[in-house]
Design a protein around this motif. Structure first.
Motif, PDB file in Angstrom:
ATOM      1  N   TYR A  29      43.019 -25.168 -14.882  1.00  0.00           N
ATOM      2  CA  TYR A  29      43.181 -23.870 -14.904  1.00  0.00           C
ATOM      3  C   TYR A  29      44.170 -23.332 -15.440  1.00  0.00           C
ATOM      4  O   TYR A  29      44.602 -22.124 -15.686  1.00  0.00           O
ATOM      5  CB  TYR A  29      43.059 -23.380 -13.261  1.00  0.00           C
ATOM      6  N   LYS A  31      46.428 -22.089 -18.448  1.00  0.00           N
ATOM      7  CA  LYS A  31      46.090 -21.607 -19.749  1.00  0.00           C
ATOM      8  C   LYS A  31      47.542 -21.130 -20.494  1.00  0.00           C
ATOM      9  O   LYS A  31      48.457 -21.037 -19.728  1.00  0.00           O
ATOM     10  CB  LYS A  31      45.304 -20.530 -19.751  1.00  0.00           C
ATOM     11  N   ARG A  33      49.355 -18.457 -22.954  1.00  0.00           N
ATOM     12  CA  ARG A  33      49.359 -17.391 -23.812  1.00  0.00           C
ATOM     13  C   ARG A  33      50.947 -16.905 -24.313  1.00  0.00           C
ATOM     14  O   ARG A  33      51.611 -16.550 -23.366  1.00  0.00           O
ATOM     15  CB  ARG A  33      48.459 -16.081 -22.967  1.00  0.00           C
ATOM     16  N   SER A  40      44.555 -19.615 -14.655  1.00  0.00           N
ATOM     17  CA  SER A  40      43.405 -18.640 -14.971  1.00  0.00           C
ATOM     18  C   SER A  40      42.449 -18.435 -13.724  1.00  0.00           C
ATOM     19  O   SER A  40      41.616 -17.688 -13.716  1.00  0.00           O
ATOM     20  CB  SER A  40      42.398 -19.333 -15.924  1.00  0.00           C
ATOM     21  N   GLY A  43      45.736 -15.998 -11.761  1.00  0.00           N
ATOM     22  CA  GLY A  43      46.343 -15.243 -12.826  1.00  0.00           C
ATOM     23  C   GLY A  43      47.603 -15.139 -12.515  1.00  0.00           C
ATOM     24  O   GLY A  43      48.473 -14.150 -13.348  1.00  0.00           O
TER      25      GLY A  43
END
Length: 64
Positions: A29, A31, A33, A40, A43
């Motif tokens: 999960y 991620k 950025r 993910s 959040g």
């Protein structure tokens, strides 16, 4: 803000933060950025999530 968090003993110990982050770094999960790791599933930004003693992994992968 950090002084209040520290005053109320809300921060997890450094060893626990490192353990949590190591778990997150191998999780499916996680991620990336803009150079920031995030979950993910929930959040949350991982560097911040592991700081708080009472926070938990939505996948129950953290031991404490």
């Amino acid at each position: 803000m950090a002084q209040y968090i520290d005053k109320f003993n809300l921060l997890s110990p450094k060893s626990l933060r490192q353990e949590r982050l190591a778990t997150c770094n191998t999780c499916e999960y996680k991620k990336m950025r803009w150079g920031v790791g995030w979950c993910s599933d929930c959040g949350c930004i991982l560097e911040g999530k592991v700081l708080l003693k009472q926070d938990s992994c939505p996948q129950d992968k953290w031991q404490t």
